[in-house]
Design a protein around this motif. Sequence first.
Motif, PDB file in Angstrom:
ATOM      1  N   ARG A 118       0.824  -1.211   0.000  1.00  0.00           N
ATOM      2  CA  ARG A 118       0.000   0.000   0.000  1.00  0.00           C
ATOM      3  C   ARG A 118       0.860   1.264   0.000  1.00  0.00           C
ATOM      4  N   VAL A 119       2.004   1.204   0.679  1.00  0.00           N
ATOM      5  CA  VAL A 119       2.928   2.346   0.657  1.00  0.00           C
ATOM      6  C   VAL A 119       3.465   2.566  -0.758  1.00  0.00           C
ATOM      7  N   VAL A 120       3.836   1.477  -1.420  1.00  0.00           N
ATOM      8  CA  VAL A 120       4.340   1.575  -2.795  1.00  0.00           C
ATOM      9  C   VAL A 120       3.273   2.170  -3.709  1.00  0.00           C
ATOM     10  N   ALA A 121       2.024   1.698  -3.574  1.00  0.00           N
ATOM     11  CA  ALA A 121       0.936   2.214  -4.410  1.00  0.00           C
ATOM     12  C   ALA A 121       0.701   3.700  -4.152  1.00  0.00           C
ATOM     13  N   THR A 173      10.153   5.416  15.596  1.00  0.00           N
ATOM     14  CA  THR A 173       8.832   6.019  15.438  1.00  0.00           C
ATOM     15  C   THR A 173       7.789   4.912  15.533  1.00  0.00           C
ATOM     16  N   ALA A 174       6.932   4.978  16.532  1.00  0.00           N
ATOM     17  CA  ALA A 174       5.875   3.968  16.682  1.00  0.00           C
ATOM     18  C   ALA A 174       4.823   4.182  15.597  1.00  0.00           C
ATOM     19  N   LEU A 175       4.444   3.094  14.922  1.00  0.00           N
ATOM     20  CA  LEU A 175       3.424   3.166  13.876  1.00  0.00           C
ATOM     21  C   LEU A 175       2.071   2.662  14.375  1.00  0.00           C
ATOM     22  N   ALA A 304       4.673   8.214   4.288  1.00  0.00           N
ATOM     23  CA  ALA A 304       3.717   7.320   3.639  1.00  0.00           C
ATOM     24  C   ALA A 304       3.324   6.169   4.565  1.00  0.00           C
ATOM     25  N   LEU A 305       4.294   5.636   5.297  1.00  0.00           N
ATOM     26  CA  LEU A 305       3.990   4.577   6.259  1.00  0.00           C
ATOM     27  C   LEU A 305       3.009   5.072   7.315  1.00  0.00           C
ATOM     28  N   GLU A 306       3.258   6.260   7.836  1.00  0.00           N
ATOM     29  CA  GLU A 306       2.370   6.819   8.853  1.00  0.00           C
ATOM     30  C   GLU A 306       0.970   7.045   8.290  1.00  0.00           C
ATOM     31  N   ALA A 307       0.877   7.449   7.017  1.00  0.00           N
ATOM     32  CA  ALA A 307      -0.433   7.675   6.400  1.00  0.00           C
ATOM     33  C   ALA A 307      -1.201   6.373   6.236  1.00  0.00           C
ATOM     34  N   VAL A 308      -0.508   5.326   5.763  1.00  0.00           N
ATOM     35  CA  VAL A 308      -1.150   4.030   5.544  1.00  0.00           C
ATOM     36  C   VAL A 308      -1.601   3.412   6.862  1.00  0.00           C
ATOM     37  N   VAL A 309      -0.728   3.428   7.852  1.00  0.00           N
ATOM     38  CA  VAL A 309      -1.060   2.842   9.151  1.00  0.00           C
ATOM     39  C   VAL A 309      -2.120   3.684   9.857  1.00  0.00           C
TER      40      VAL A 309
END
Length: 322
Positions: A118-121, A173-175, A304-309
């Motif tokens: 999802r991060v890649v997309a 950074t905690a996700l 992007a990781l923070e947005a997806v999670v």
Amino acid sequence: MTDTPSSNRIDRLRIRHLRLLDLVARSGSLTAAGEALHISQPAVTKMLQELEHAFGCKLVERTTRGGRLTAAGERALERLRVVLGAIDAAGEALQARPEVPLVRLGMLPLVGVDVLPRVVALLRGQGTLPRLAVREHTVGGLTALLCNGELDCIVGRLQKEEADTLKAQVRITALRDEYLAVVCAAGHPLARRRQVALADLLDQPWILPPRGTHTRDVFEQPFLDSGQLPPVPHIESSSFHSNLAMAAASGFLTVAPSSALAAYKAMSNVQEVRLRTPFASGRLVFITPAEVAMPPAVAVLKKALEAVVGEDGRVGARTRHR
């Protein structure tokens, strides 16, 4: 040798000088280090003298078997490996498509099932996707690679105790919080029960990761805390992909990180067992070196990781309030 390190002398050092320490540490031999650098023994000795003169202390102790780093040499190499890793990364980044930044990402396998796709997309849709060199390993293996400068960042799972141990070396950074799910085939008797106690799991046939792994430790701890011996698995396998596939095709139970289950549950292959008390499993975290400025491409990946999670958390909250 107790001279004070001189910035002028250090500025005269070449990359070969730095690699010399690493090669001696790996081979335990100045001769082998010289062969790897394609230089003569006198040249190796001269390079070592220049290196020790620059840092103002003895870095290598000669032994009957060759040579080994002194305590000072080991401390120096801890820092220099980060430099060497950065130099190697610069070379890799410029070999092909130098206009697109390269990120060396370490991750646990579970991240590749749900989060990373999802991060890649997301980043590709934004036109900001960096080139990714992805390596999978255990948490311990990944953090060692990060501290040696061989990775730029990690997406993994940490217990609080592990985070406390690492916090001097890395930025964490905690996700999101994670838990360990017990999984069975969709037609298994436990799949239909609304609540399953720990004692109900004792006599079931199990597929589990090997002893000594983080997941196995998390699985066994609740049994030990309740004064019971943990189940002995019929099958031991470190791949949760294989374990889930075997559980879906048989009467076995297995365990997997909760975040890895969505794709398998969507195919109706497996069902999560509704435990009265879920197994704790730590936090999904993003880790970068503490003493290295975060490159822009790594910062983009982190955002992007923070947005997806974060979207996962909002979906979960809406589901709970329905």
